[in-house]
Enzyme design. Sequence first.
Site, PDB file in Angstrom:
ATOM      1  N   SER A 151       0.804  -1.217   0.000  1.00  0.00           N
ATOM      2  CA  SER A 151       0.000   0.000   0.000  1.00  0.00           C
ATOM      3  C   SER A 151       0.839   1.270   0.000  1.00  0.00           C
ATOM      4  CB  SER A 151      -0.940   0.029   1.212  1.00  0.00           C
ATOM      5  OG  SER A 151      -0.241   0.344   2.390  1.00  0.00           O
ATOM      6  N   LYS A 189       1.426   4.208   7.341  1.00  0.00           N
ATOM      7  CA  LYS A 189       0.624   5.037   6.445  1.00  0.00           C
ATOM      8  C   LYS A 189       1.043   6.507   6.554  1.00  0.00           C
ATOM      9  CE  LYS A 189      -2.307   1.965   4.770  1.00  0.00           C
ATOM     10  NZ  LYS A 189      -1.491   0.836   5.204  1.00  0.00           N
TER      11      LYS A 189
END
Length: 230
Positions: A151, A189
Amino acid sequence: MLTKKQLDLLTFIQKRVARDGVPPSFDEMKLALDLRSKSGIHRLITALEERGFIRRLAHRARAIEIVKLPETLGGEAAGFQPRVIDGDRPASRPAAAEHVVASAMELPVMGRIAAGVPIEAISHVSHHVAVPGAMLSGRGEHYALEVKGDSMIEAGINNGDIVVIRETEVADNGDIVVALVEDQEATLKKFYRRGGAIALEAANPAYETRVFPEDKVKVQGRLVGLIRTY
């Protein structure tokens, strides 16, 4: 001889690698240079690669290494080194969390961190890894994590990479952080504060941004370096 746009892009990449340990995404480059499309960034990247200033890593999306800098930015004489480094993982050593080995520091690898769907919080040392001392920026303790998932691929962070994290409980918008979600899931993230909520944003369009109440997310550290093993 570089054009102004080529020099601006090279400078931006160099500063982001020095700050975050990873190169910026094409979207971030486009915004920084105020270009309308990514095609302009592709042309500039190709030109820098042809002139020997950068190298794109084969089969690695968005992975860029700076090979040299023009004299106006210090050049090779200034001792510039890209902060994405290669090397084999050392054998596990039952030692203290950090100790000096030559000019490097040995950090504990605290298991895996999800760059994808969050996984269980990290709490154990799996092995140790040697990290250049210059990569350990700022005060506080440091540790390392092995990345699982894709991701963050557009931020130059690939599955299997080792990320170097500086422990901190605070972050600025856009920082790449280790976030603990609801005290049980850890994920890597980009961090953004939106009013009373926290948005954890991937660097891969295949993953949706996840938004949580502020009290459900705890920052565990900020990315300061990246180690890639081939």
